[in-house]
Motif scaffolding. Structure first.
Motif, PDB file in Angstrom:
ATOM      1  N   PRO A   8      -0.351 -69.117 -18.975  1.00  0.00           N
ATOM      2  CA  PRO A   8       0.022 -67.883 -19.686  1.00  0.00           C
ATOM      3  C   PRO A   8      -1.135 -66.904 -19.842  1.00  0.00           C
ATOM      4  N   ASN A  40      -0.002 -66.523  -7.538  1.00  0.00           N
ATOM      5  CA  ASN A  40       1.255 -66.692  -8.270  1.00  0.00           C
ATOM      6  C   ASN A  40       1.454 -68.119  -8.754  1.00  0.00           C
ATOM      7  N   ILE A  80      -0.546 -68.270 -11.870  1.00  0.00           N
ATOM      8  CA  ILE A  80       0.007 -67.432 -12.930  1.00  0.00           C
ATOM      9  C   ILE A  80       1.174 -68.110 -13.636  1.00  0.00           C
ATOM     10  N   TYR A 122      -3.207 -60.943 -15.401  1.00  0.00           N
ATOM     11  CA  TYR A 122      -2.572 -60.382 -14.203  1.00  0.00           C
ATOM     12  C   TYR A 122      -1.792 -59.119 -14.557  1.00  0.00           C
ATOM     13  N   ARG A 123      -0.998 -59.223 -15.628  1.00  0.00           N
ATOM     14  CA  ARG A 123      -0.213 -58.056 -16.052  1.00  0.00           C
ATOM     15  C   ARG A 123      -1.127 -56.883 -16.373  1.00  0.00           C
TER      16      ARG A 123
END
Lengths: 198, 198
Positions: free
Chosen positions: A120, A113, A116, A126-127
């Motif tokens: 960007p 995290n 992340i 990740y998404r």
């Protein structure tokens, strides 16, 4: 491959060592500084072994985190569906809360995290690779509850998922409150109040 | 101080320069690497000027972020209270969404969050100095709505605040969806469904 008595087991051991090395290195030095060379050295394999299975550093790092998030015993990502959305969500959210409270899980995810937030491109990966497949599985369970009349038909399921998971995520990220089974239950109760049919 | 025509204005200029320098440096190099020396150099003041107002690096950095979050023109942190919780929350959440979408605000706050995630001491400072006072102001508005019969009396207001703000925070942090006025409104609508009286 007659030279090895059990090549598939040997391959699987290498694969797991590579995934563990990738997770450890992201936690220790951050995504930006992890190299294929470092992963190979830590895992005790050659670079070519990594490139046999993955085409880039990003691909191996994400498989490492994906392995951490997958449901046990290869059962895929489907959420339990007993027909009772409240019971099923409380089971899932209690397990999720326990996972976030587990140091073995939370260290690497915290490191991921951190990366992340300031990257960007990594956020987009990740998404696409981690969050989206999990969200699809969660939405499938909510759709089933809609068909059963337990969740209002018009509910925006993306927003609903944020309402269910983001409070836990924020509480964990900011260490702003206890992560307990009671918390999981209270969150599910409030969530269901928001989405149940009028 | 007769030597300076307007010493208070000069002091205020120095104070603002120090706060801006602290914000910029956290964004550029991270909290762990920001020193009082670097803040003083960037602000064009002596170290002793900083220590006149703040007792530590942590104190000045947090005032820098606090200044960013405060309501304009010294109006304190109170949320608007027209008696209509839906209208007031939509106003507040539209403004909050706009703030998170503003590059001037979101850069430093993103940097701060990166630091908070991996530093439990900083997370505790953040909660105590930044989040807690804001949460108190928000809870005061929710309590007023409880008295007006617009929010259920038994609602856990800490959990309710997470439900209202965490979805926006997570969407911003993970860049997982658009931050629009329509999003703010939809979030408030779903939130009010969760907390309204039965």
């Amino acid at each position: 491959m007659p030279k090895h008595p059990d090549p598939s087991r040997r391959s699987e051991r290498s694969r797991q060592a590579i995934l563990a090395a990738a997770r450890e290195l992201v936690s220790e030095v951050g995504y930006a500084k992890v190299s294929i060379e470092a992963i190979a050295a830590r895992a005790g394999v050659g670079k070519q072994t990594i490139y046999r299975w993955w085409r880039s550093r990003g691909a191996v790092v994400f498989d490492a985190f994906l392995a951490l998030s997958e449901v046990d015993e290869g059962g895929g990502m489907a959420l339990p569906d007993t027909g009772d959305i409240e019971a099923d969500l409380k089971l899932v959210m209690r397990a999720t809360v326990a996972e976030f409270a587990d140091p073995a899980f939370e260290g690497p995810i915290r490191a991921l995290n951190t990366e992340i937030i300031s990257d960007p491109d990594l956020a987009a990966q990740y998404r696409e690779r981690l969050a989206a497949p999990l969200d699809e599985a969660k939405k499938a369970r909510l759709r089933s509850a809609q068909r059963a009349g337990q969740i209002a038909a018009g509910t925006d399921l993306d927003l609903a998922l944020e309402l269910l998971y983001a409070p836990l995520f924020q509480r964990w990220l900011h260490r702003s409150g206890p992560l307990t089974p009671e918390y999981a239950d209270a969150l599910v109760d409030l969530f269901l109040k928001a989405v149940r049919p009028a």
